[in-house]
Scaffold this motif. Structure first.
Motif, mmCIF file in Angstrom:
data_model
loop_
_atom_site.group_PDB
_atom_site.id
_atom_site.type_symbol
_atom_site.label_atom_id
_atom_site.label_comp_id
_atom_site.label_asym_id
_atom_site.label_seq_id
_atom_site.Cartn_x
_atom_site.Cartn_y
_atom_site.Cartn_z
ATOM 1 N N GLY A 1 2.245 -20.373 3.637
ATOM 2 C CA GLY A 1 3.506 -19.904 3.086
ATOM 3 C C GLY A 1 3.367 -19.019 1.868
ATOM 4 N N LEU A 2 2.297 -18.220 1.805
ATOM 5 C CA LEU A 2 2.148 -17.292 0.679
ATOM 6 C C LEU A 2 3.310 -16.308 0.667
ATOM 7 C CD1 LEU A 2 0.520 -15.967 -1.640
ATOM 8 C CD2 LEU A 2 -0.609 -14.568 0.119
ATOM 9 N N ARG A 3 3.998 -16.235 -0.457
ATOM 10 C CA ARG A 3 5.108 -15.305 -0.633
ATOM 11 C C ARG A 3 4.721 -14.273 -1.685
ATOM 12 N NH1 ARG A 3 7.580 -20.382 -0.695
ATOM 13 N NH2 ARG A 3 7.692 -20.284 -2.968
ATOM 14 N N VAL A 4 4.820 -13.022 -1.324
ATOM 15 C CA VAL A 4 4.514 -11.927 -2.254
ATOM 16 C C VAL A 4 5.844 -11.396 -2.768
ATOM 17 C CG1 VAL A 4 3.433 -9.670 -2.526
ATOM 18 C CG2 VAL A 4 2.402 -11.380 -1.011
ATOM 19 N N SER A 5 6.128 -11.650 -4.039
ATOM 20 C CA SER A 5 7.418 -11.235 -4.596
ATOM 21 C C SER A 5 7.469 -9.745 -4.871
ATOM 22 C CB SER A 5 7.701 -12.006 -5.890
ATOM 23 O OG SER A 5 6.696 -11.741 -6.866
ATOM 24 N N GLY A 6 6.294 -9.106 -4.928
ATOM 25 C CA GLY A 6 6.240 -7.675 -5.182
ATOM 26 C C GLY A 6 5.850 -6.897 -3.947
ATOM 27 N N SER A 7 4.934 -5.962 -4.128
ATOM 28 C CA SER A 7 4.566 -5.039 -3.060
ATOM 29 C C SER A 7 3.244 -5.445 -2.415
ATOM 30 C CB SER A 7 4.446 -3.618 -3.634
ATOM 31 O OG SER A 7 3.816 -2.748 -2.722
ATOM 32 N N TRP A 8 3.257 -5.504 -1.074
ATOM 33 C CA TRP A 8 2.000 -5.727 -0.348
ATOM 34 C C TRP A 8 1.059 -4.543 -0.528
ATOM 35 C CZ3 TRP A 8 -0.081 -9.804 2.347
ATOM 36 C CH2 TRP A 8 0.741 -10.922 2.529
ATOM 37 N N ALA B 1 0.624 -2.961 -3.220
ATOM 38 C CA ALA B 1 -0.069 -3.191 -4.485
ATOM 39 C C ALA B 1 -1.291 -4.078 -4.277
ATOM 40 C CB ALA B 1 0.888 -3.821 -5.493
ATOM 41 N N LEU B 2 -1.183 -5.053 -3.372
ATOM 42 C CA LEU B 2 -2.338 -5.888 -3.053
ATOM 43 C C LEU B 2 -3.476 -5.050 -2.478
ATOM 44 C CD1 LEU B 2 -0.702 -9.050 -1.418
ATOM 45 C CD2 LEU B 2 -1.418 -8.734 -3.786
ATOM 46 N N VAL B 3 -3.117 -4.096 -1.626
ATOM 47 C CA VAL B 3 -4.124 -3.223 -1.026
ATOM 48 C C VAL B 3 -4.798 -2.372 -2.095
ATOM 49 C CG1 VAL B 3 -4.502 -1.322 0.596
ATOM 50 C CG2 VAL B 3 -2.905 -3.166 1.180
ATOM 51 N N VAL B 4 -4.014 -1.880 -3.042
ATOM 52 C CA VAL B 4 -4.544 -1.025 -4.109
ATOM 53 C C VAL B 4 -5.565 -1.789 -4.947
ATOM 54 C CG1 VAL B 4 -3.923 0.195 -6.241
ATOM 55 C CG2 VAL B 4 -2.509 0.449 -4.188
ATOM 56 N N VAL B 5 -5.380 -3.087 -5.102
ATOM 57 C CA VAL B 5 -6.338 -3.911 -5.841
ATOM 58 C C VAL B 5 -7.509 -4.321 -4.950
ATOM 59 C CG1 VAL B 5 -6.659 -6.080 -7.102
ATOM 60 C CG2 VAL B 5 -4.543 -4.775 -7.385
ATOM 61 N N ALA B 6 -7.224 -4.650 -3.692
ATOM 62 C CA ALA B 6 -8.256 -5.180 -2.803
ATOM 63 C C ALA B 6 -9.355 -4.172 -2.504
ATOM 64 C CB ALA B 6 -7.613 -5.662 -1.499
ATOM 65 N N LEU B 7 -9.003 -2.905 -2.336
ATOM 66 C CA LEU B 7 -10.017 -1.910 -1.965
ATOM 67 C C LEU B 7 -11.083 -1.722 -3.054
ATOM 68 C CD1 LEU B 7 -7.839 0.764 -0.108
ATOM 69 C CD2 LEU B 7 -9.368 -0.958 0.872
ATOM 70 N N ARG C 1 -5.797 -10.561 -11.911
ATOM 71 C CA ARG C 1 -4.686 -10.017 -12.697
ATOM 72 C C ARG C 1 -3.814 -9.116 -11.832
ATOM 73 N NH1 ARG C 1 -5.302 -6.898 -18.556
ATOM 74 N NH2 ARG C 1 -3.272 -5.862 -18.550
ATOM 75 N N GLY C 2 -4.445 -8.283 -11.030
ATOM 76 C CA GLY C 2 -3.687 -7.406 -10.144
ATOM 77 C C GLY C 2 -2.963 -8.177 -9.057
ATOM 78 N N PHE C 3 -3.650 -9.139 -8.431
ATOM 79 C CA PHE C 3 -3.018 -9.932 -7.383
ATOM 80 C C PHE C 3 -1.843 -10.740 -7.944
ATOM 81 C CE2 PHE C 3 -7.291 -9.999 -4.976
ATOM 82 C CZ PHE C 3 -6.920 -8.889 -4.235
ATOM 83 N N ASN C 4 -2.035 -11.338 -9.121
ATOM 84 C CA ASN C 4 -0.951 -12.114 -9.726
ATOM 85 C C ASN C 4 0.255 -11.243 -10.042
ATOM 86 O OD1 ASN C 4 -2.406 -14.510 -9.644
ATOM 87 N ND2 ASN C 4 -3.210 -14.292 -11.716
ATOM 88 N N GLY D 1 5.380 -7.215 -9.029
ATOM 89 C CA GLY D 1 4.868 -5.898 -9.378
ATOM 90 C C GLY D 1 4.671 -4.993 -8.176
ATOM 91 N N GLY D 2 4.747 -3.704 -8.434
ATOM 92 C CA GLY D 2 4.475 -2.707 -7.423
ATOM 93 C C GLY D 2 3.186 -1.971 -7.725
ATOM 94 N N VAL D 3 2.959 -0.882 -7.033
ATOM 95 C CA VAL D 3 1.722 -0.122 -7.209
ATOM 96 C C VAL D 3 1.509 0.318 -8.650
ATOM 97 C CG1 VAL D 3 0.518 1.997 -6.566
ATOM 98 C CG2 VAL D 3 1.635 0.605 -4.792
ATOM 99 N N PRO D 4 2.519 0.870 -9.346
ATOM 100 C CA PRO D 4 2.282 1.285 -10.739
ATOM 101 C C PRO D 4 1.837 0.140 -11.643
ATOM 102 C CG PRO D 4 4.327 2.239 -9.916
ATOM 103 C CD PRO D 4 3.887 1.233 -8.904
#
Length: 261
Positions: free
Chosen positions: A134-141, A143-149, A214-217, A224-227
């Protein structure tokens, strides 16, 4: 880069893909184990988040999924090391050197499959975290990609740096495992960053895992979004660039690596 160089690298990439598909167990274990641990630890993560002021509607997946994903991704340094050391153990490194591929091409081609495996591992863990826990991302998915890469690139480059600095696979394995556990603690993968001990806080920014969490949180908990994740993503890019520089400076194609102690 000319067509001949591209062809040489493509052949090396195809060989690495065949080797990965022949023995996918390491990738599967690093992907499944975070989910297994998450199943046991989710209540503790939920309590830790609530104690840190994250609210009462969190379920623990907000900490557990990215935390376990980050922790187990750093264990991939061992896989990076084995991918390089096995060429010496199989006595095929000299054959590769004697071919037409340049040393830089040998390194670059090896990075392609390793980076793809790292990204795949993160993707499966986050998607499964949403479906199973049940992971809920309150911001942008996104943004997760921008951190993960850049995180995946940093881990692979850290593994490559250890390859050029260590002489045996045993040395690399010990250092890699220690770093993975230290980074998990300093980065806030094992506990929310707000609950870290005071002595660890000054050292945390020196761990790439800190910036990844920090980015994932920011995206998961704070909407949070990409910016909002450009700073942690940028720092991870700097980590990757620095580790790439170390690899290039200390890499010697003629160095003999031992696949035993």
């Amino acid at each position: 880069m000319g067509d001949s160089a591209l062809n040489r690298m493509t052949a090396l990439v195809r060989q690495d893909i065949r080797l990965l598909l022949r023995d996918p167990a390491p990738l599967l274990i690093r992907t499944v184990m975070p989910l297994v641990i998450m199943g046991f630890m989710q209540p503790l993560f939920r309590a830790a988040l609530q104690a840190g002021g994250a609210g009462t509607d969190v379920n623990g997946a907000e900490q557990g999924v990215p935390g376990m994903a980050v922790m187990f991704l750093f264990f991939m340094m061992n896989v990076v090391g084995f991918a390089m050391f096995r060429e010496h153990g199989w006595n095929t490194w000299d054959r590769l050197r004697a071919g037409t591929a340049r040393p830089v091409e040998l390194l670059a081609a090896r990075l392609v499959v390793l980076l793809a495996a790292a990204v795949l591992q993160l993707t499966v863990i986050f998607v499964a975290g949403g479906l199973l826990f049940g992971l809920r991302v309150s911001g942008s998915w996104l943004a997760l990609v921008v951190v993960a890469l850049p995180l995946a690139l940093s881990v692979v480059m850290l593994g490559m740096a250890l390859v050029v600095l260590c002489r045996t696979i045993s040395q690399l394995s010990v250092v890699a495992n220690i770093l993975a556990l230290v980074f998990a603690g300093l980065g806030g993968a094992l506990t929310p960053q707000s609950a870290m001990p005071d002595w660890a806080v000054p050292f945390a920014p020196f761990a790439p895992s800190h910036w990844a969490m920090r980015g994932f949180n920011e995206a998961i908990l704070h909407g949070g979004g990409v910016p909002d994740v450009l700073l942690p993503a940028g720092v991870l890019c700097l980590f990757a660039a620095g580790l790439a520089a170390v690899t290039l400076v200390f890499f010697r194609a003629e160095d003999r690596k031992l696949s035993w102690s």
